[in-house]
Design a protein around this motif. Sequence first.
Motif, mmCIF file in Angstrom:
data_model
loop_
_atom_site.group_PDB
_atom_site.id
_atom_site.type_symbol
_atom_site.label_atom_id
_atom_site.label_comp_id
_atom_site.label_asym_id
_atom_site.label_seq_id
_atom_site.Cartn_x
_atom_site.Cartn_y
_atom_site.Cartn_z
ATOM 1 N N PHE A 27 4.486 50.465 -16.264
ATOM 2 C CA PHE A 27 5.054 48.875 -15.890
ATOM 3 C C PHE A 27 4.263 48.025 -16.613
ATOM 4 C CE2 PHE A 27 4.097 45.318 -12.936
ATOM 5 C CZ PHE A 27 5.244 44.816 -12.634
ATOM 6 N N PHE A 28 2.977 48.113 -16.473
ATOM 7 C CA PHE A 28 2.013 47.126 -17.160
ATOM 8 C C PHE A 28 2.148 47.072 -18.469
ATOM 9 C CE2 PHE A 28 -0.064 47.098 -13.041
ATOM 10 C CZ PHE A 28 0.071 45.849 -12.692
ATOM 11 N N GLY A 29 2.233 48.329 -19.069
ATOM 12 C CA GLY A 29 2.205 48.540 -20.541
ATOM 13 C C GLY A 29 3.576 47.752 -21.135
ATOM 14 N N VAL A 30 4.806 47.848 -20.142
ATOM 15 C CA VAL A 30 5.877 47.458 -20.653
ATOM 16 C C VAL A 30 5.984 45.912 -20.680
ATOM 17 C CG1 VAL A 30 8.453 46.982 -19.797
ATOM 18 C CG2 VAL A 30 7.351 49.290 -20.203
ATOM 19 N N ILE A 31 5.248 45.348 -19.392
ATOM 20 C CA ILE A 31 5.365 43.858 -19.545
ATOM 21 C C ILE A 31 4.424 43.228 -20.477
ATOM 22 C CG2 ILE A 31 4.100 42.112 -17.909
ATOM 23 C CD1 ILE A 31 5.559 42.797 -16.019
ATOM 24 N N PHE A 32 3.395 43.967 -20.714
ATOM 25 C CA PHE A 32 2.424 43.429 -21.670
ATOM 26 C C PHE A 32 3.329 43.391 -22.913
ATOM 27 C CE2 PHE A 32 -0.981 43.516 -24.862
ATOM 28 C CZ PHE A 32 -1.944 42.654 -24.396
ATOM 29 N N ALA A 33 3.990 44.541 -23.454
ATOM 30 C CA ALA A 33 4.412 44.654 -24.734
ATOM 31 C C ALA A 33 5.730 43.592 -24.777
ATOM 32 C CB ALA A 33 5.066 46.239 -24.867
ATOM 33 N N ILE A 34 6.597 43.439 -23.582
ATOM 34 C CA ILE A 34 7.598 42.437 -23.711
ATOM 35 C C ILE A 34 6.925 41.133 -23.836
ATOM 36 C CG2 ILE A 34 8.893 41.112 -21.939
ATOM 37 C CD1 ILE A 34 9.849 43.970 -21.049
ATOM 38 N N PHE A 35 5.993 40.710 -23.216
ATOM 39 C CA PHE A 35 5.347 39.117 -23.498
ATOM 40 C C PHE A 35 4.830 39.142 -24.655
ATOM 41 C CE2 PHE A 35 5.894 39.161 -19.065
ATOM 42 C CZ PHE A 35 6.058 37.728 -18.630
ATOM 43 N N MET A 36 4.370 40.337 -25.211
ATOM 44 C CA MET A 36 3.453 40.141 -26.364
ATOM 45 C C MET A 36 4.877 39.919 -27.251
ATOM 46 S SD MET A 36 1.002 42.594 -28.439
ATOM 47 C CE MET A 36 1.719 42.850 -30.098
ATOM 48 N N ILE A 333 10.744 41.897 -13.772
ATOM 49 C CA ILE A 333 9.856 40.996 -13.341
ATOM 50 C C ILE A 333 9.745 40.131 -14.672
ATOM 51 C CG2 ILE A 333 7.560 40.741 -12.994
ATOM 52 C CD1 ILE A 333 8.059 42.204 -10.857
ATOM 53 N N SER A 334 9.855 40.587 -15.977
ATOM 54 C CA SER A 334 9.466 39.769 -17.020
ATOM 55 C C SER A 334 10.532 38.824 -17.412
ATOM 56 C CB SER A 334 9.030 40.504 -18.226
ATOM 57 O OG SER A 334 9.656 41.504 -18.412
ATOM 58 N N ILE A 335 11.942 39.137 -17.063
ATOM 59 C CA ILE A 335 13.077 38.480 -17.487
ATOM 60 C C ILE A 335 13.037 36.829 -17.216
ATOM 61 C CG2 ILE A 335 15.468 38.073 -17.000
ATOM 62 C CD1 ILE A 335 15.985 40.940 -18.058
ATOM 63 N N PRO A 336 12.887 37.064 -15.770
ATOM 64 C CA PRO A 336 12.623 35.280 -15.168
ATOM 65 C C PRO A 336 11.520 34.639 -15.775
ATOM 66 C CG PRO A 336 12.388 37.121 -13.391
ATOM 67 C CD PRO A 336 12.717 37.834 -14.343
ATOM 68 N N ILE A 337 10.275 35.157 -15.964
ATOM 69 C CA ILE A 337 9.176 34.644 -16.361
ATOM 70 C C ILE A 337 9.396 34.177 -17.911
ATOM 71 C CG2 ILE A 337 6.848 34.891 -16.809
ATOM 72 C CD1 ILE A 337 6.536 36.962 -14.632
ATOM 73 N N ILE A 338 9.868 35.026 -18.602
ATOM 74 C CA ILE A 338 10.236 34.617 -20.258
ATOM 75 C C ILE A 338 11.206 33.563 -20.046
ATOM 76 C CG2 ILE A 338 11.050 35.438 -22.256
ATOM 77 C CD1 ILE A 338 9.565 38.046 -21.729
ATOM 78 N N ALA A 339 12.168 33.723 -19.127
ATOM 79 C CA ALA A 339 13.100 32.932 -19.230
ATOM 80 C C ALA A 339 12.712 31.329 -18.986
ATOM 81 C CB ALA A 339 14.375 33.207 -18.306
#
Lengths: 407, 228
Positions: A27-36, A333-339
Amino acid sequence: MKTWLIFAWRNLWRNRRRTLITSASVFFGVIFAIFMGAMQEGTYEGNIQSIVQFYTGYAQLQHPDYWEEKTLQHTITPGDSLLRAMQDDERITHISPRLEYFSLASHDENTKVASIVGINPEMEKEVTKILSYLKKGQYLEKGSDGVLIGRMLAENLGLETGDTLVLTGQGYHMVTAAGLFPIKGIVDFPSSELSKTMIYMDIERCREYLSAPEMLTSVVVMLEDQEQLQPVENTWTQKLDPEKYTLMTWREMQPEMVQQIDADRASGVIFLLILYMIIMFGILGTVMMMMAERRRELGVMMAVGMKRIRLVAVVFLEMLCIGFIGVISGILISIPIIAYYVDNPIPLKGKAAEAMAEYGWEPFMYVVLDPQIFINQALVIFVITIVIALYPLVTIYRMKEIDALRA
Amino acid sequence: MSIIEINSLTKVYNSLAVPVHALNGIDLSFEKGEFAAVVGPSGSGKTTLLNIVGGLDNSSSGKVTVDGINLENLSSSQLIDFRLRNIGFVFQAYNLIPVMTAMENVEFILQLQGKPKNERKERAEQLLTAVGLEERMHARPSKLSGGQQQRVAVARALASKPKFVLADEPTANLDSKSSENLLDIMEQLNKEENITFVFSTHDQRVVNKARRVVTIEDGKVKSDENKS
Ligand SMILES: Nc1ncnc2c1ncn2[C@@H]1O[C@H](COP(=O)(O)OP(=O)(O)OP(=O)(O)O)[C@@H](O)[C@H]1O
Ligand SMILES: [Mg+2]
């Protein structure tokens, strides 16, 4: 199949904490990679936007030899019909015809080399941000004599709005060009390069000055975004007479920028590889423990008739579940934040902001919501799982019932 | 033809510094419907023998034929399938898959055989009833006593309608009452359904229930006694 899935699922919850910890690492790896990824691609997108809006546009229609040798020999004279056809292309948001050449700019004792750009004021302001850089005076009007001048060039020549500028140089066919031009406005470009050299005037005045009637050096093409570039390029390269025209993209006109982005992406990839390695060893550790703990059980299942390949499949399913709990929750989790950050770019402060302004970039950190980034994450975790699945595969195929039962 | 034929079977373990001769030429055969105990002192080779007969381990020399098939001719994956279709196993302990209920543990075998859902359910219910667990069918192993777990294991061993059931010390971890109960159930299945059981044991009371007692010592058959 359903039974095996249920079986795999229940096995996961035998050691709830371990499953959750492993999923959390994914999860954290994916979030990190997505945000990056979102920030990287957003930054590139932002930089590209800035750079194309700054001067070049996404592409320019030019004479095939103009880019190599920027002289008035290499001008184009597209008729109204071609320009209109370009405007009619839905993917092209705006176009702006330009006539550019060098001249000497003087005032009092001072003389500087300047870049003269003839523009259609109405069209140009849709393409670049020139209007927002206007610091003093007024913007150009169609057919007027006035010029806009870069702030630093104005300072170097000691010019103010209302003063008169002397331009001398060569026009088309080596004709002497000379003229007096009142300063209508001073433009403060964020880039000192432009600020030191640029002079804008109405295109008709420019043509007169350079004795180059009907001529253009380029037509700047603006698009909604980078995505449209390739299709537009394809269409127009086919339509245009290659003897007379070429469509230069910003990638060709700004090779340093492309290189910089590519290099940055490459360093990002290395970083991600390290991150994925860490995730991979995390999952591997879990799988190894799981296999060791369940050795006897696996032995019993094989003894009573479960094929090895099926055992591998169940373990693989378990690993996939662990991976996908992490990936899916990470993505959700990351979709709304990135949006949110897509609509609200993160403002930058301090040195970074200044440096960016220097390059003519907006001091914002942009992010993009690109489905590809999410798909990639899911794919990467899937591939990692397959690679790790080699461990249970080899272990199970090498396992002898008798040894496993004794464990 | 005997269902199990064992001819001059030997087994040598070479893993240690000194080779261990666990089986030194065993000749035995078991017929359909037998209820036989294999006994002998610790280390005499009972487990080794049952494992080889069950196709879980290979022999050093000699021949084991099950229902006319020489086990040596089967590859390791063929053996898995062979066990599934022909042999039921009851191990000493930790027989069951912990995340499955009693019912699912029995169904598991039928699932491996590709039996349809309703048939699986019916047979599993019938078998669990036969071992006296109709009330506990949906409990997981951790919620069952040791004796109940072994009864589930017996039910599972029978699920595939095997040619025979091998049980290596099935009562070793049980108290005397549960041991007796398990043996009664096995005996009943043997009598009523003509299921062949071969089990090893140390427990004299279990031995007393057997109709045939094979005694092994130092990897050899010392006596073979038919009580019926
Ligand atoms: N994997 C092995 N490696 C080496 N020696 C072994 C192995 N398994 C068993 N043996 C040896 O083979 C002999 C027979 O062992 P086996 O387990 O068959 O005896 P057993 O009759 O089942 O004993 P018990 O009543 O204690 O269960 C013993 O001497 C044992 O030490
Ligand atoms: Mg033993």
